[in-house]
Design a protein around this motif. Structure first.
Motif, PDB file in Angstrom:
ATOM      1  N   MET A 168      13.452   6.723  -6.804  1.00 23.34           N
ATOM      2  CA  MET A 168      12.487   5.608  -7.120  1.00 23.34           C
ATOM      3  C   MET A 168      11.668   5.155  -5.929  1.00 23.34           C
ATOM      4  SD  MET A 168      13.231   2.207  -9.551  1.00 23.34           S
ATOM      5  CE  MET A 168      14.336   2.945 -10.382  1.00 23.34           C
ATOM      6  N   ILE A 169      12.547   4.660  -5.024  1.00 22.04           N
ATOM      7  CA  ILE A 169      11.731   4.217  -3.768  1.00 22.04           C
ATOM      8  C   ILE A 169      10.494   5.044  -3.197  1.00 22.04           C
ATOM      9  CG2 ILE A 169      11.950   3.714  -1.355  1.00 22.04           C
ATOM     10  CD1 ILE A 169      15.000   2.649  -2.055  1.00 22.04           C
ATOM     11  N   GLN A 170      10.603   6.471  -3.404  1.00 18.12           N
ATOM     12  CA  GLN A 170       9.666   7.440  -2.994  1.00 18.12           C
ATOM     13  C   GLN A 170       8.414   7.296  -4.031  1.00 18.12           C
ATOM     14  OE1 GLN A 170      11.071  11.213  -2.501  1.00 18.12           O
ATOM     15  NE2 GLN A 170       9.573  11.692  -1.131  1.00 18.12           N
ATOM     16  N   LYS A 171       8.611   6.875  -5.295  1.00 19.34           N
ATOM     17  CA  LYS A 171       7.587   6.721  -6.335  1.00 19.34           C
ATOM     18  C   LYS A 171       6.726   5.522  -6.001  1.00 19.34           C
ATOM     19  CE  LYS A 171       9.335   9.356 -10.170  1.00 19.34           C
ATOM     20  NZ  LYS A 171       9.666   9.239 -11.616  1.00 19.34           N
ATOM     21  N   CYS A 172       7.550   4.528  -5.403  1.00 18.02           N
ATOM     22  CA  CYS A 172       6.953   3.179  -5.329  1.00 18.02           C
ATOM     23  C   CYS A 172       6.156   3.349  -3.976  1.00 18.02           C
ATOM     24  CB  CYS A 172       8.051   2.147  -5.092  1.00 18.02           C
ATOM     25  SG  CYS A 172       8.860   1.650  -6.242  1.00 18.02           S
ATOM     26  N   LYS A 173       6.657   4.143  -2.885  1.00 18.92           N
ATOM     27  CA  LYS A 173       5.875   4.271  -1.832  1.00 18.92           C
ATOM     28  C   LYS A 173       4.512   5.196  -2.179  1.00 18.92           C
ATOM     29  CE  LYS A 173       6.013   6.062   3.013  1.00 18.92           C
ATOM     30  NZ  LYS A 173       4.803   5.475   3.083  1.00 18.92           N
ATOM     31  N   LEU A 174       4.658   6.119  -2.989  1.00 14.87           N
ATOM     32  CA  LEU A 174       3.372   6.936  -3.424  1.00 14.87           C
ATOM     33  C   LEU A 174       2.510   6.060  -4.225  1.00 14.87           C
ATOM     34  CD1 LEU A 174       2.162   9.790  -3.801  1.00 14.87           C
ATOM     35  CD2 LEU A 174       3.536  10.050  -5.758  1.00 14.87           C
ATOM     36  N   TYR A 175       3.058   5.109  -5.062  1.00 16.48           N
ATOM     37  CA  TYR A 175       2.060   4.312  -5.937  1.00 16.48           C
ATOM     38  C   TYR A 175       1.446   3.283  -4.915  1.00 16.48           C
ATOM     39  CZ  TYR A 175       1.021   0.696  -9.258  1.00 16.48           C
ATOM     40  OH  TYR A 175       0.220  -0.078 -10.071  1.00 16.48           O
ATOM     41  N   LYS A 176       1.870   2.905  -3.843  1.00 26.17           N
ATOM     42  CA  LYS A 176       1.725   2.010  -2.774  1.00 26.17           C
ATOM     43  C   LYS A 176       0.362   2.944  -1.962  1.00 26.17           C
ATOM     44  CE  LYS A 176       2.450  -1.306   0.908  1.00 26.17           C
ATOM     45  NZ  LYS A 176       3.447  -2.044   1.528  1.00 26.17           N
ATOM     46  N   ASP A 177       0.731   3.975  -1.538  1.00 27.06           N
ATOM     47  CA  ASP A 177      -0.034   4.759  -0.995  1.00 27.06           C
ATOM     48  C   ASP A 177      -1.293   5.206  -1.705  1.00 27.06           C
ATOM     49  OD1 ASP A 177       1.476   4.941   1.118  1.00 27.06           O
ATOM     50  OD2 ASP A 177       2.574   6.896   0.746  1.00 27.06           O
ATOM     51  N   ILE A 178      -1.254   5.432  -2.899  1.00 28.97           N
ATOM     52  CA  ILE A 178      -2.376   5.768  -3.856  1.00 28.97           C
ATOM     53  C   ILE A 178      -3.170   4.329  -3.914  1.00 28.97           C
ATOM     54  CG2 ILE A 178      -3.425   6.225  -6.121  1.00 28.97           C
ATOM     55  CD1 ILE A 178      -0.810   7.981  -6.410  1.00 28.97           C
ATOM     56  N   SER A 179      -2.626   2.988  -4.001  1.00 30.03           N
ATOM     57  CA  SER A 179      -3.332   2.075  -3.915  1.00 30.03           C
ATOM     58  C   SER A 179      -4.022   1.640  -2.783  1.00 30.03           C
ATOM     59  CB  SER A 179      -2.580   0.818  -4.421  1.00 30.03           C
ATOM     60  OG  SER A 179      -1.686   0.882  -5.449  1.00 30.03           O
ATOM     61  N   ILE A 180      -3.441   2.013  -1.750  1.00 30.74           N
ATOM     62  CA  ILE A 180      -4.335   1.908  -0.367  1.00 30.74           C
ATOM     63  C   ILE A 180      -5.343   2.715  -0.156  1.00 30.74           C
ATOM     64  CG2 ILE A 180      -4.062   2.061   2.105  1.00 30.74           C
ATOM     65  CD1 ILE A 180      -0.991   0.876   1.618  1.00 30.74           C
ATOM     66  N   LYS A 181      -5.113   4.155  -0.806  1.00 32.43           N
ATOM     67  CA  LYS A 181      -6.177   5.091  -0.736  1.00 32.43           C
ATOM     68  C   LYS A 181      -7.499   4.586  -1.573  1.00 32.43           C
ATOM     69  CE  LYS A 181      -8.114   9.146  -0.321  1.00 32.43           C
ATOM     70  NZ  LYS A 181      -9.123   9.136   0.758  1.00 32.43           N
ATOM     71  N   ILE A 182      -7.018   3.804  -2.709  1.00 31.29           N
ATOM     72  CA  ILE A 182      -8.207   3.139  -3.609  1.00 31.29           C
ATOM     73  C   ILE A 182      -9.079   2.140  -2.671  1.00 31.29           C
ATOM     74  CG2 ILE A 182      -8.667   1.984  -5.620  1.00 31.29           C
ATOM     75  CD1 ILE A 182      -6.147   3.269  -7.031  1.00 31.29           C
ATOM     76  N   ILE A 183      -8.356   1.366  -1.975  1.00 33.97           N
ATOM     77  CA  ILE A 183      -9.087   0.260  -1.411  1.00 33.97           C
ATOM     78  C   ILE A 183      -9.893   0.864  -0.240  1.00 33.97           C
ATOM     79  CG2 ILE A 183      -8.590  -1.607   0.544  1.00 33.97           C
ATOM     80  CD1 ILE A 183      -6.166  -2.381  -1.239  1.00 33.97           C
ATOM     81  N   ASP A 184      -9.458   1.933   0.398  1.00 29.31           N
ATOM     82  CA  ASP A 184     -10.139   2.559   1.393  1.00 29.31           C
ATOM     83  C   ASP A 184     -11.586   3.203   0.722  1.00 29.31           C
ATOM     84  OD1 ASP A 184      -8.325   1.954   3.293  1.00 29.31           O
ATOM     85  OD2 ASP A 184      -7.229   3.658   3.365  1.00 29.31           O
ATOM     86  N   ASP A 185     -11.231   3.932  -0.181  1.00 28.40           N
ATOM     87  CA  ASP A 185     -12.502   4.540  -0.945  1.00 28.40           C
ATOM     88  C   ASP A 185     -13.154   3.696  -1.361  1.00 28.40           C
ATOM     89  OD1 ASP A 185     -11.386   7.015  -0.227  1.00 28.40           O
ATOM     90  OD2 ASP A 185     -10.930   7.350  -2.534  1.00 28.40           O
ATOM     91  N   LEU A 186     -13.044   2.494  -1.947  1.00 25.01           N
ATOM     92  CA  LEU A 186     -14.040   1.442  -2.452  1.00 25.01           C
ATOM     93  C   LEU A 186     -14.682   0.760  -1.278  1.00 25.01           C
ATOM     94  CD1 LEU A 186     -11.774  -0.366  -5.120  1.00 25.01           C
ATOM     95  CD2 LEU A 186     -13.776   0.576  -5.522  1.00 25.01           C
ATOM     96  N   ASN A 187     -13.822   0.591   0.053  1.00 23.94           N
ATOM     97  CA  ASN A 187     -14.689   0.030   1.347  1.00 23.94           C
ATOM     98  C   ASN A 187     -15.769   1.138   1.923  1.00 23.94           C
ATOM     99  OD1 ASN A 187     -13.398  -2.549   1.252  1.00 23.94           O
ATOM    100  ND2 ASN A 187     -11.582  -1.744   2.374  1.00 23.94           N
TER     101      ASN A 187
END
Length: 106
Positions: A1-20
């Motif tokens: 579950m912790i790995q899924k949380c990390k993946l979720y956070k990584d995807i979220s950070i990738k979204i921010i990078d792409d938007l910027n």
């Protein structure tokens, strides 16, 4: 579950990078990946607790702010395009009336 949380956070950070960076092509795919992770999680309360402790709320607020800014920017571009199109059409119609010499009696 912790790995899924990390993946979720990584995807979220990738979204921010792409938007910027203005890479809006991948945003929908990344948001869909995040949604799939949320839907697959069985123990959603524990998943939510881990994400909250990991600071996902600030990241999600940032994503929301950046998406809103991009939407506003695109709306302004659409308005400017429509205004320009109207001006061009008015100019063309005005010139057509002046150039059409066959409408007048000689």
């Amino acid at each position: 579950m912790i790995q899924k949380c990390k993946l979720y956070k990584d995807i979220s950070i990738k979204i921010i990078d792409d938007l910027n960076k203005g890479k809006l092509d991948n945003i929908e795919r990344l948001l869909d990946e995040r949604q799939i992770l949320l839907e697959k999680e069985d123990n959603s309360s524990e998943f939510k607790k881990i994400l909250m402790n990991d600071g996902i709320l600030d990241i999600d607020k940032n994503i929301h702010k950046l998406l809103s800014e991009n939407i506003d920017r695109v709306k302004c571009e659409i308005r400017e395009h429509k205004r320009s199109e109207r001006a061009n059409n008015s100019y063309i119609n005005f010139n057509k009336e002046k150039l059409n010499i066959f409408n007048e009696k000689v």
